[in-house]
Design an enzyme around this catalytic site. Structure first.
Site, short mmCIF file in Angstrom:
data_model
loop_
_atom_site.label_atom_id
_atom_site.label_comp_id
_atom_site.label_asym_id
_atom_site.label_seq_id
_atom_site.Cartn_x
_atom_site.Cartn_y
_atom_site.Cartn_z
N ASP A 21 9.46 6.17 2.10
CA ASP A 21 8.19 5.43 2.15
C ASP A 21 7.19 5.99 1.13
O ASP A 21 6.96 5.37 0.09
CB ASP A 21 7.61 5.47 3.57
N ASP A 22 6.59 7.13 1.43
CA ASP A 22 5.61 7.76 0.53
C ASP A 22 5.88 9.27 0.54
O ASP A 22 5.17 10.04 1.22
CB ASP A 22 4.19 7.47 1.05
N HIS A 78 7.17 3.57 -2.13
CA HIS A 78 6.03 3.01 -2.88
C HIS A 78 5.75 3.97 -4.03
O HIS A 78 5.52 5.17 -3.78
CB HIS A 78 4.81 2.87 -1.97
N HIS A 106 7.28 -5.51 5.20
CA HIS A 106 7.01 -4.48 6.21
C HIS A 106 6.72 -5.23 7.52
O HIS A 106 5.87 -6.13 7.54
CB HIS A 106 5.78 -3.65 5.85
N HIS A 166 13.18 1.99 0.06
CA HIS A 166 11.80 1.82 0.56
C HIS A 166 10.97 3.00 0.12
O HIS A 166 10.92 4.02 0.81
CB HIS A 166 11.85 1.67 2.08
N GLU A 188 6.20 -1.94 11.91
CA GLU A 188 5.86 -0.52 11.64
C GLU A 188 4.77 -0.12 12.65
O GLU A 188 4.92 0.83 13.39
CB GLU A 188 5.35 -0.35 10.20
#
Ligand code: ADE
Ligand code: ZN
Length: 333
Positions: free
Chosen positions: A276-277, A17, A195, A15, A198
């Site tokens: 995630d990021d 991005h 997603h 996961h 969240e």
């Protein structure tokens, strides 16, 4: 030392991005190369802007950041940088979300994105041995019609993209809006993920599983509000890709100490730890693992389980999963 144990253990990231991996230094370099004026001039100024009220607030800044990407070589550089970084953390397999919709509006064709991303993946495979899959994200705030168009675009790269996912603002864009798109995607042979939970309620997790029939759920934190749903997730062994530092940065979880990761693990849920990021939320997989280990007093058995879960939850074929699980079993940690 448990920290070294975490750093050394072979793992997968499921996961992430791609645009969330653009480090401030890279952002400034690309802005200069593409002659783009940013609001920031220094790394500290960029970092100073990375404070978010919530997901929507973050997505605005994140989308602004994507403006520095204009050419295939930009996509090549950010993909290469991410893969090199995570390889140094013993990530041996990565499944990366890519996005076409943010760029099509700006006249950047999917061919250009794929050109850069795919050549970086090939280079990382031959230079480092790291394996990478791509997942095409649909931006839920743009609606189902646009998602369907994006799916058609994604079909051009059926041999290079393993699956599709649902990302962006969750609240107000429930999974059921995308039922038809996901049905088409499944028929075309794509793996699916969404997603859910969240920032949205447990019902969004339930409907991602029951209506979209996803192979896995990204985040899924709020599933804990519905005991029947939890039982179902355990029974079906539906993977949840957890992102602890993201949850804190976006205010979706109050503190790492109150994160339900350990509870989920102990209940037999198939959870993994992801970033995630990473450029925005304070770390890659290892920083996430180290932070939750400390906050939740995870032991070596928990870490091994999380690392194994990361491969079991992947879209890799059975024999590759077994290969990586054997590597963990044989690793001298
Ligand atoms: N896109 C990038 N990061 C995201 C997140 N945390 N949630 C939803 N969409 C995203
Ligand atoms: Zn995400």
């Amino acid at each position: 030392m448990i920290k070294e144990f975490i750093e050394k253990i072979p793992k997968a990231e499921l996961h992430i991005h791609l645009e969330g991996s653009i480090e401030p230094e890279m952002l400034l370099t690309l802005a200069e190369r593409n002659k783009l004026r940013l609001k920031y001039n220094t790394i500290d100024e960029v970092k100073g802007a990375y404070k978010f009220k919530d997901l929507r607030d973050f997505l605005y800044i994140y989308t602004q950041g994507t403006r520095v990407l204009k050419k295939a070589e930009d996509f090549y550089d950010i993909t290469k940088a991410y893969l090199s970084k995570v390889y140094s953390q013993n990530v041996l397999h990565a499944e990366i979300f890519i996005d076409f919709q943010t760029y099509s509006k700006r006249g950047i064709a999917s061919e250009m994105i794929m050109d850069g991303v795919v050549s970086a993946i090939k280079g990382a495979k031959s230079d480092l041995g790291i394996s990478t899959y791509l997942i095409l994200a649909f931006l839920r705030h743009l609606g189902a019609k646009e998602a369907m168009k994006t799916l058609q675009e994604g079909l051009k790269y059926k041999d290079k993209i393993i699956g599709v996912g649902l990302a962006s603002t969750e609240l107000g864009f429930p999974p059921e809006l995308f039922e038809e798109v996901f049905e088409e995607a499944r028929k075309a042979g794509f793996k699916t993920t969404a997603h859910a939970g969240e920032e949205g309620p447990a019902e969004y997790v339930r409907n991602s599983i029951d209506i979209l029939k996803v192979d896995r759920v990204d985040h899924g934190n709020r599933a804990m509000d519905d005991p029947e749903l939890v039982k179902d997730i355990v029974k079906k062994q539906i993977p949840l890709t957890l992102c602890p530092l993201s949850n804190i940065a976006l205010g979706n979880v109050k503190s790492l100490e109150s994160h339900t990761l350990k509870k989920k693990l102990d209940m037999g849920m198939l959870v993994s730890v992801n970033s995630d990021d990473p450029a925005y939320f304070g770390g890659y997989v290892n920083e996430n693992l180290i932070a939750v280990q400390k906050a939740l007093a995870l032991d070596a058995i928990d870490i091994v389980k999380l690392a194994k879960n990361s491969f079991v939850s992947s879209f890799l074929p059975k024999e590759k999963k077994e290969y990586f699980l054997d590597l963990i079993n044989a690793a001298e940690l």
